[in-house]
Design a protein around this motif. Sequence first.
Motif, mmCIF file in Angstrom:
data_model
loop_
_atom_site.group_PDB
_atom_site.id
_atom_site.type_symbol
_atom_site.label_atom_id
_atom_site.label_comp_id
_atom_site.label_asym_id
_atom_site.label_seq_id
_atom_site.Cartn_x
_atom_site.Cartn_y
_atom_site.Cartn_z
ATOM 1 N N PHE A 244 -15.839 7.818 -54.159
ATOM 2 C CA PHE A 244 -15.680 6.991 -55.375
ATOM 3 C C PHE A 244 -16.952 6.680 -56.161
ATOM 4 C CE2 PHE A 244 -12.201 5.700 -52.444
ATOM 5 C CZ PHE A 244 -11.153 6.217 -53.185
ATOM 6 N N ASP A 245 -18.123 6.819 -55.556
ATOM 7 C CA ASP A 245 -19.337 6.335 -56.241
ATOM 8 C C ASP A 245 -19.558 7.043 -57.573
ATOM 9 O OD1 ASP A 245 -22.103 5.840 -57.000
ATOM 10 O OD2 ASP A 245 -22.387 5.017 -55.005
ATOM 11 N N ALA A 246 -19.413 8.355 -57.598
ATOM 12 C CA ALA A 246 -19.661 9.095 -58.843
ATOM 13 C C ALA A 246 -18.714 8.643 -59.953
ATOM 14 C CB ALA A 246 -19.514 10.602 -58.599
ATOM 15 N N THR A 247 -17.520 8.241 -59.556
ATOM 16 C CA THR A 247 -16.545 7.790 -60.562
ATOM 17 C C THR A 247 -16.968 6.466 -61.194
ATOM 18 O OG1 THR A 247 -14.831 8.905 -59.301
ATOM 19 C CG2 THR A 247 -14.091 7.304 -60.940
ATOM 20 N N GLN B 131 -26.383 6.636 -56.208
ATOM 21 C CA GLN B 131 -27.672 6.292 -55.580
ATOM 22 C C GLN B 131 -27.784 6.879 -54.181
ATOM 23 O OE1 GLN B 131 -29.185 2.249 -55.933
ATOM 24 N NE2 GLN B 131 -29.841 2.252 -53.801
ATOM 25 N N GLY B 132 -26.732 6.829 -53.420
ATOM 26 C CA GLY B 132 -26.782 7.312 -52.044
ATOM 27 C C GLY B 132 -27.444 6.305 -51.120
ATOM 28 N N PRO B 133 -27.467 6.608 -49.815
ATOM 29 C CA PRO B 133 -27.918 5.614 -48.826
ATOM 30 C C PRO B 133 -29.402 5.679 -48.485
ATOM 31 C CG PRO B 133 -26.945 7.482 -47.720
ATOM 32 C CD PRO B 133 -26.855 7.784 -49.191
ATOM 33 N N TYR B 134 -30.163 6.606 -49.077
ATOM 34 C CA TYR B 134 -31.521 6.842 -48.573
ATOM 35 C C TYR B 134 -32.631 6.243 -49.423
ATOM 36 C CZ TYR B 134 -28.980 10.108 -45.600
ATOM 37 O OH TYR B 134 -28.102 10.657 -44.702
ATOM 38 N N PHE B 135 -32.301 5.342 -50.339
ATOM 39 C CA PHE B 135 -33.330 4.668 -51.138
ATOM 40 C C PHE B 135 -34.088 3.663 -50.272
ATOM 41 C CE2 PHE B 135 -34.418 0.847 -53.720
ATOM 42 C CZ PHE B 135 -35.473 1.412 -54.427
ATOM 43 N N LYS B 136 -35.415 3.602 -50.468
ATOM 44 C CA LYS B 136 -36.241 2.592 -49.804
ATOM 45 C C LYS B 136 -37.174 1.997 -50.854
ATOM 46 C CE LYS B 136 -35.226 2.979 -45.312
ATOM 47 N NZ LYS B 136 -34.775 1.849 -44.488
ATOM 48 N N GLY B 137 -37.035 0.702 -51.113
ATOM 49 C CA GLY B 137 -37.867 0.057 -52.127
ATOM 50 C C GLY B 137 -39.309 -0.117 -51.679
ATOM 51 N N ASP C 19 -20.989 23.352 -56.869
ATOM 52 C CA ASP C 19 -19.562 23.381 -57.223
ATOM 53 C C ASP C 19 -18.661 22.760 -56.168
ATOM 54 O OD1 ASP C 19 -20.225 24.670 -59.555
ATOM 55 O OD2 ASP C 19 -19.945 26.675 -58.693
ATOM 56 N N THR C 20 -19.215 22.552 -54.975
ATOM 57 C CA THR C 20 -18.364 22.034 -53.889
ATOM 58 C C THR C 20 -19.002 20.820 -53.214
ATOM 59 O OG1 THR C 20 -19.336 23.558 -52.278
ATOM 60 C CG2 THR C 20 -17.348 24.308 -53.427
ATOM 61 N N ASP C 21 -19.904 20.148 -53.940
ATOM 62 C CA ASP C 21 -20.561 18.936 -53.417
ATOM 63 C C ASP C 21 -19.519 18.035 -52.747
ATOM 64 O OD1 ASP C 21 -22.010 16.613 -53.055
ATOM 65 O OD2 ASP C 21 -22.142 16.132 -55.192
ATOM 66 N N CYS C 22 -19.762 17.665 -51.495
ATOM 67 C CA CYS C 22 -18.758 16.839 -50.795
ATOM 68 C C CYS C 22 -18.595 15.475 -51.454
ATOM 69 C CB CYS C 22 -19.100 16.702 -49.311
ATOM 70 S SG CYS C 22 -20.601 15.743 -48.990
ATOM 71 N N ALA C 23 -19.605 15.045 -52.219
ATOM 72 C CA ALA C 23 -19.502 13.759 -52.925
ATOM 73 C C ALA C 23 -18.975 13.947 -54.348
ATOM 74 C CB ALA C 23 -20.858 13.066 -52.974
ATOM 75 N N GLU C 24 -18.755 15.193 -54.751
ATOM 76 C CA GLU C 24 -18.267 15.504 -56.104
ATOM 77 C C GLU C 24 -19.052 14.716 -57.159
ATOM 78 O OE1 GLU C 24 -13.793 16.611 -56.220
ATOM 79 O OE2 GLU C 24 -13.929 14.861 -54.886
ATOM 80 N N SER C 25 -20.367 14.698 -56.997
ATOM 81 C CA SER C 25 -21.225 13.913 -57.898
ATOM 82 C C SER C 25 -21.877 14.750 -58.999
ATOM 83 C CB SER C 25 -22.341 13.229 -57.106
ATOM 84 O OG SER C 25 -21.827 12.192 -56.302
ATOM 85 N N VAL C 26 -21.850 16.076 -58.874
ATOM 86 C CA VAL C 26 -22.577 16.914 -59.831
ATOM 87 C C VAL C 26 -21.871 16.889 -61.187
ATOM 88 C CG1 VAL C 26 -23.481 19.226 -60.291
ATOM 89 C CG2 VAL C 26 -23.340 18.392 -57.935
ATOM 90 N N ILE D 1 -18.187 2.963 -43.597
ATOM 91 C CA ILE D 1 -17.347 2.533 -44.737
ATOM 92 C C ILE D 1 -18.080 2.760 -46.063
ATOM 93 C CG2 ILE D 1 -16.261 0.541 -45.850
ATOM 94 C CD1 ILE D 1 -15.305 -0.354 -43.089
ATOM 95 N N PRO D 2 -19.370 2.309 -46.191
ATOM 96 C CA PRO D 2 -20.086 2.646 -47.430
ATOM 97 C C PRO D 2 -20.177 4.154 -47.664
ATOM 98 C CG PRO D 2 -21.312 1.006 -46.184
ATOM 99 C CD PRO D 2 -20.159 1.434 -45.321
ATOM 100 N N LEU D 3 -20.346 4.906 -46.573
ATOM 101 C CA LEU D 3 -20.439 6.367 -46.719
ATOM 102 C C LEU D 3 -19.148 6.933 -47.304
ATOM 103 C CD1 LEU D 3 -21.907 9.083 -46.124
ATOM 104 C CD2 LEU D 3 -20.848 9.030 -43.859
#
Length: 251
Positions: free
Chosen positions: A57-60, A77-83, A218-225, A49-51
């Motif tokens: 929607f995250d980039a928006t 941010q994406g899911p791979y951050f580790k503090g 140009d085709t980022d699946c997350a449309e974040s660029v 669900i977060p994915l």
Amino acid sequence: MKENRVDIVVYDIIKAVREVMLKHDVTHSEYLAAQAFLATFLSAPAYEIPLALDIFFDATVHDAEMTHRKGSMTNTQGPYFKGDCPTVTTELKVLPEKNGDPLIIEGRVMDVDGRPIPGAELFVWHSDPDGNYSGFCDYMPKNDYYRGRVHIPEDGNFRLLSTVPYAYTIPHNGPTGILLKAMGRHPWRPAHLHFIVNADGFMQHVTQIYFREGEYNDTDCAESVRADLIYDFEFSDGKKVIRKDFYLDRI
Ligand SMILES: [Fe+2]
């Protein structure tokens, strides 16, 4: 009377979906198929669900955020951050056997007026040359490779040696990937660097940057660029250099 923001936002979403249903003459069988599809998230791994929300929607959220910020552009941010990553000063730990293309990541942490912010905390993380993140793959089980935390000094500058990250696919065997495939889209993200900057008195800065002419920009699946987040490689002593300056908004 205090406005009910939940009602305002959620009801606008409901109305927008209704408009799409009418615009495209959505049939009852398609409606039932959508219900069945959404139900598949219930038996999928918890990250699905977060994915899905991140991908669509995250980039928006960051586009909306930038309407009231003056500083550098934020991004997913994406899911791979580790503090709990290593504190670093000059380089990120890399796997030599991967033969990564050396990359110097340098820049300065400043306020929106260009004054350095000593004491800021910068996190950087990115994929290895195979598109994997430490802490999320079998051969890098700990959160120590290709990531680090930098304590920003008096002059605001940082300079780290690492290797060039590569494009990778998001997990695409679950409902998110199935939906992307049904839409005729691929699950690839372009190569990128992730950053978070924390500093007292400033808004947290979360972003990604991308590389000029990067595959899948140009085709980022997350449309974040975003155009302002595409950076050119410079060169120093034969090594690629990315210069990323941060301008942070005060709280
Ligand atoms: Fe990433």
